[in-house]
Design a protein around this motif. Structure first.
Motif, PDB file in Angstrom:
ATOM      1  N   VAL A 305       0.847  -1.191   0.000  1.00 22.92           N
ATOM      2  CA  VAL A 305       0.000   0.000   0.000  1.00 22.92           C
ATOM      3  C   VAL A 305       0.882   1.240   0.000  1.00 22.92           C
ATOM      4  CG1 VAL A 305      -1.789   1.271   1.227  1.00 22.92           C
ATOM      5  CG2 VAL A 305      -1.835  -1.226   1.197  1.00 22.92           C
ATOM      6  N   ASP A 306       0.929   1.878  -1.138  1.00 21.99           N
ATOM      7  CA  ASP A 306       1.719   3.090  -1.323  1.00 21.99           C
ATOM      8  C   ASP A 306       0.995   3.929  -2.362  1.00 21.99           C
ATOM      9  OD1 ASP A 306       3.853   4.809  -2.700  1.00 21.99           O
ATOM     10  OD2 ASP A 306       4.928   4.049  -0.957  1.00 21.99           O
ATOM     11  N   VAL A 307       1.000   5.227  -2.157  1.00 23.86           N
ATOM     12  CA  VAL A 307       0.245   6.093  -3.065  1.00 23.86           C
ATOM     13  C   VAL A 307       0.734   5.940  -4.505  1.00 23.86           C
ATOM     14  CG1 VAL A 307       1.731   8.122  -2.819  1.00 23.86           C
ATOM     15  CG2 VAL A 307      -0.711   8.423  -3.276  1.00 23.86           C
ATOM     16  N   LYS A 308       2.024   5.583  -4.679  1.00 22.54           N
ATOM     17  CA  LYS A 308       2.551   5.424  -6.035  1.00 22.54           C
ATOM     18  C   LYS A 308       1.964   4.212  -6.742  1.00 22.54           C
ATOM     19  CE  LYS A 308       6.921   7.806  -5.620  1.00 22.54           C
ATOM     20  NZ  LYS A 308       8.387   7.691  -5.788  1.00 22.54           N
ATOM     21  N   LYS A 309       1.517   3.232  -5.969  1.00 18.98           N
ATOM     22  CA  LYS A 309       0.938   2.035  -6.565  1.00 18.98           C
ATOM     23  C   LYS A 309      -0.575   2.152  -6.708  1.00 18.98           C
ATOM     24  CE  LYS A 309       4.613  -0.891  -4.677  1.00 18.98           C
ATOM     25  NZ  LYS A 309       4.952  -2.056  -3.833  1.00 18.98           N
ATOM     26  N   SER A 310      -1.109   3.285  -6.318  1.00 18.71           N
ATOM     27  CA  SER A 310      -2.549   3.526  -6.448  1.00 18.71           C
ATOM     28  C   SER A 310      -2.824   4.264  -7.755  1.00 18.71           C
ATOM     29  CB  SER A 310      -3.046   4.366  -5.266  1.00 18.71           C
ATOM     30  OG  SER A 310      -2.549   5.698  -5.356  1.00 18.71           O
ATOM     31  N   SER A 311      -4.088   4.513  -8.012  1.00 16.61           N
ATOM     32  CA  SER A 311      -4.457   5.255  -9.223  1.00 16.61           C
ATOM     33  C   SER A 311      -4.153   6.743  -9.080  1.00 16.61           C
ATOM     34  CB  SER A 311      -5.951   5.061  -9.512  1.00 16.61           C
ATOM     35  OG  SER A 311      -6.735   5.576  -8.448  1.00 16.61           O
ATOM     36  N   TYR A 312      -3.900   7.191  -7.825  1.00 15.83           N
ATOM     37  CA  TYR A 312      -3.668   8.623  -7.581  1.00 15.83           C
ATOM     38  C   TYR A 312      -2.224   9.027  -7.908  1.00 15.83           C
ATOM     39  CZ  TYR A 312      -7.933   7.810  -4.905  1.00 15.83           C
ATOM     40  OH  TYR A 312      -9.198   7.430  -4.520  1.00 15.83           O
ATOM     41  N   LYS A 313      -1.279   8.131  -7.651  1.00 21.30           N
ATOM     42  CA  LYS A 313       0.142   8.325  -7.948  1.00 21.30           C
ATOM     43  C   LYS A 313       0.830   9.350  -7.051  1.00 21.30           C
ATOM     44  CE  LYS A 313      -0.039   5.321 -11.188  1.00 21.30           C
ATOM     45  NZ  LYS A 313       0.494   3.962 -10.914  1.00 21.30           N
ATOM     46  N   LYS A 314       0.132  10.402  -6.649  1.00 12.42           N
ATOM     47  CA  LYS A 314       0.734  11.439  -5.817  1.00 12.42           C
ATOM     48  C   LYS A 314      -0.124  11.697  -4.582  1.00 12.42           C
ATOM     49  CE  LYS A 314       3.107  13.887  -9.565  1.00 12.42           C
ATOM     50  NZ  LYS A 314       3.320  15.204 -10.215  1.00 12.42           N
ATOM     51  N   VAL A 315       0.531  12.108  -3.486  1.00 16.77           N
ATOM     52  CA  VAL A 315      -0.179  12.378  -2.229  1.00 16.77           C
ATOM     53  C   VAL A 315      -1.178  13.512  -2.423  1.00 16.77           C
ATOM     54  CG1 VAL A 315       0.088  13.146   0.161  1.00 16.77           C
ATOM     55  CG2 VAL A 315       1.739  11.550  -0.821  1.00 16.77           C
TER      56      VAL A 315
END
Length: 579
Positions: A305-315
């Motif tokens: 779980v990391d924002v980079k691995k999400s659809s958002y990519k950035k905080v």
């Protein structure tokens, strides 16, 4: 241990009835979990008493059990117990002149709950077959946590989600010291025997029960073994590289939508449990993400779980989406200014067990507070531009944990294909990285680097910072390395030993509040005095306890105050007497 067939096997001799009984009693004594499994098997089997040969007790030590002495290819002496058909059941191996009784995988398949289980990833098992040990990054931490096992005790290794043991070995480290998301490296389990090795080949070579891909695995054993054979036999592979590769290879492939969901759950949990309505705002988004959200990820998901691995990519994009939902309000992209505590998403949220809870469960279970100290690093110089080029939103107060730095650097190395073609163990820095590595003294930058050494070198070019999280307080970002609490013993006039404690004020502890508890604990007189470095404006105090009390004071700080052992410094400066 059984990468090669056992050598110098002496002639097999049958166990006498009396020896069988004694051996059975020895097994039940050394494996207390086995007896409950046998009792359950007896209760569930209607034919257990009909046939003596089918009795569960006859399964662990059958009639006509034979034994023979052997030597392994590593020079380990032992005794093997087999059926009349030479099907391996148990074996004993010498370890520092002490025998260890070990079940074969065939026995473990009959009684899978005989030993505590350490789960790993399915692609790891074939690598272990080549003779490698299970490394700490190769552990697939279950949501309920690892079983409590001490160093040197036997465990079985299973594939995550399966109950079928694939290997047996001894813990190289206590499971109490293993935590999800930890940067600790090294061997977790010293593998002794595994499905597919030469001891397994002595038996009927059957596959593990209920393992759908057992056949495929068995067919690939030889290929996988050859790949790791050179590295493991010669032990020339660099441990940091091996660990690093494991960390990348063992990641579970969550879908983007699953990562999004877990990231949102971590966000809600961070608001409810860590931020709380009492926390003053505004707060930088980077501080909220690293000190509040990341520790609230579900246990076992820290590598996924990391924002980079999400659809958002950035905080900033993720928090902007939470703002559109009406949960929070932002000022620009970098500041959190308000939380809607009455939002339906918070009211209906069900908390989960987090990474922070898992790492501090011992102290919390005992009802004591815990002080958290987390080292972080702030980009400076060319590292700022390098991080921004990788999509990082680097502000003046942005800091990174070591795992985040490692992820950024390794992803860059992989995406730019910087591995050395002749020796993939090394990487060849390109111009942006060489600019970071350049130093004012003009010393030549090496052309090749081991990955972990490169990550550490880049990290060393960043500014040291650390978070201090005191019970009931918000995380406080401090510059520099964490300060140690110092406990020292010294000999004063008349050969009197005195224990001195300094540095308590840095972590919210008033020395005067500790005098009474320490007086009762140590059964000695306790006083509080200004230190030699103390100033009238910022007085620093030290506690002085009569007698050699380092062990008691250290235990008190760890168990009662929840202070991490890593930051307790102990010294003994006794004067030498005349002889």
């Amino acid at each position: 241990m059984f990468r090669k067939p056992p050598s110098n096997i002496k002639s097999y001799s049958p166990l006498r009835s009396s020896d069988r009984r004694r051996f059975k009693d020895e097994i039940l004594k050394k494996f207390p979990l086995l007896e409950s499994s046998i009792n359950n098997l007896i209760e569930s089997s209607t034919d257990a008493t009909d046939s003596k040969s089918e009795s569960p007790f006859n399964i662990i030590v059958p009639e006509n059990t034979q034994l023979a002495k052997f030597n392994s290819n590593l020079g380990v002496h032992g005794v093997i117990y087999t059926t009349k058909e030479k099907h391996p059941l148990w074996f004993k191996k010498d370890k520092d002149k002490n025998e260890i009784l070990v079940p074969s995988v065939y026995m473990l398949w009959k009684f899978p709950d005989m030993l505590p289980k350490i789960p790993t990833f399915d692609m790891v098992i074939s690598k272990l077959t080549g003779g490698a040990n299970l490394m700490i990054p190769g552990i697939a931490f279950p949501s309920e946590g690892l079983p409590e096992v001490n160093e040197g005790e036997l465990v079985s290794v299973v594939v995550r989600g399966s109950n079928i043991p694939m290997a047996v070995g001894t813990m190289n480290i206590s499971t109490k010291l293993l935590e999800p998301g930890s940067t600790r490296k090294g061997i977790a389990v010293n593998v002794i025997h595994i499905f597919g090795d030469c001891l397994w080949s002595m038996g009927d070579q059957s596959s593990p029960p209920e393992l759908s891909d057992a056949k495929t695995f068995q067919e690939n054993i030889e290929t996988e073994s050859s790949e790791s054979k050179v590295a493991d036999i010669n032990e020339e592979i660099d441990e940091d590289v091996e660990v690093e590769n494991l960390e990348n290879e063992f990641e579970t492939k969550l879908t983007v939508s699953e990562v999004d969901k877990l990231l949102q759950d971590s966000f809600y949990q961070a608001l409810i449990e860590k931020l709380t309505p009492a926390t003053p705002l505004p707060m930088s988004t980077s501080q909220f993400y690293s000190a509040y959200l990341l520790p609230c990820r579900p246990i076992g998901t820290e590598n996924e779980v990391d924002v980079k691995k999400s659809s958002y990519k950035k905080v900033a994009k993720f928090l902007s989406a939470m703002e559109k939902k009406g949960v929070i309000k932002m000022k620009g992209d970098s500041t959190l200014i308000h939380v809607n505590w009455n939002h339906e998403s918070l009211a209906g949220f069900r908390p989960h067990k987090t990474i922070k809870k898992a790492t501090s469960s011992t102290a919390l279970n005992e009802g004591h507070p815990i002080i958290e100290i987390k080292q972080v690093f702030k980009p400076k110089g060319p590292i700022v531009d390098f991080f921004k080029a990788q999509g990082e939103n680097v502000e003046s107060d942005t800091v990174y944990e070591p795992e985040q730095i490692k992820s950024i650097v390794l992803n860059y190395l992989k995406s730019h294909n910087l591995s050395d073609k002749q020796n993939p163990k090394f990487v060849i820095p390109d111009e942006p990285i060489r600019e970071i590595l350049a130093n004012k003294s003009g010393v030549r930058v090496p052309d090749k680097w081991i990955r972990n050494d490169l990550v550490k070198e880049i990290q060393s070019k960043m500014e040291d910072h650390h978070y201090v999280i005191l019970p009931g307080h918000d995380p406080e970002l401090r510059k520099g390395l964490p300060k140690n609490i110092q406990i020292s013993e010294s000999t004063r006039t008349g050969n009197k030993v005195v224990t001195t404690i300094r540095g308590l004020e840095s972590y919210g502890m008033n020395p005067n509040d500790l005098t009474e508890p320490l007086q009762k604990l140590c059964a000695s007189s306790v006083s509080v005095n200004p230190t030699l470095q103390s100033s009238p404006k910022k007085p620093l105090m030290e506690i002085m306890v009569q007698g050699p009390q380092i062990k008691l004071v250290k235990k008190y700080l760890m168990d009662t105050k929840g202070f991490p052992e890593k930051y307790i410094e102990t010294t003994n400066v006794k004067k030498k007497g005349k002889r």
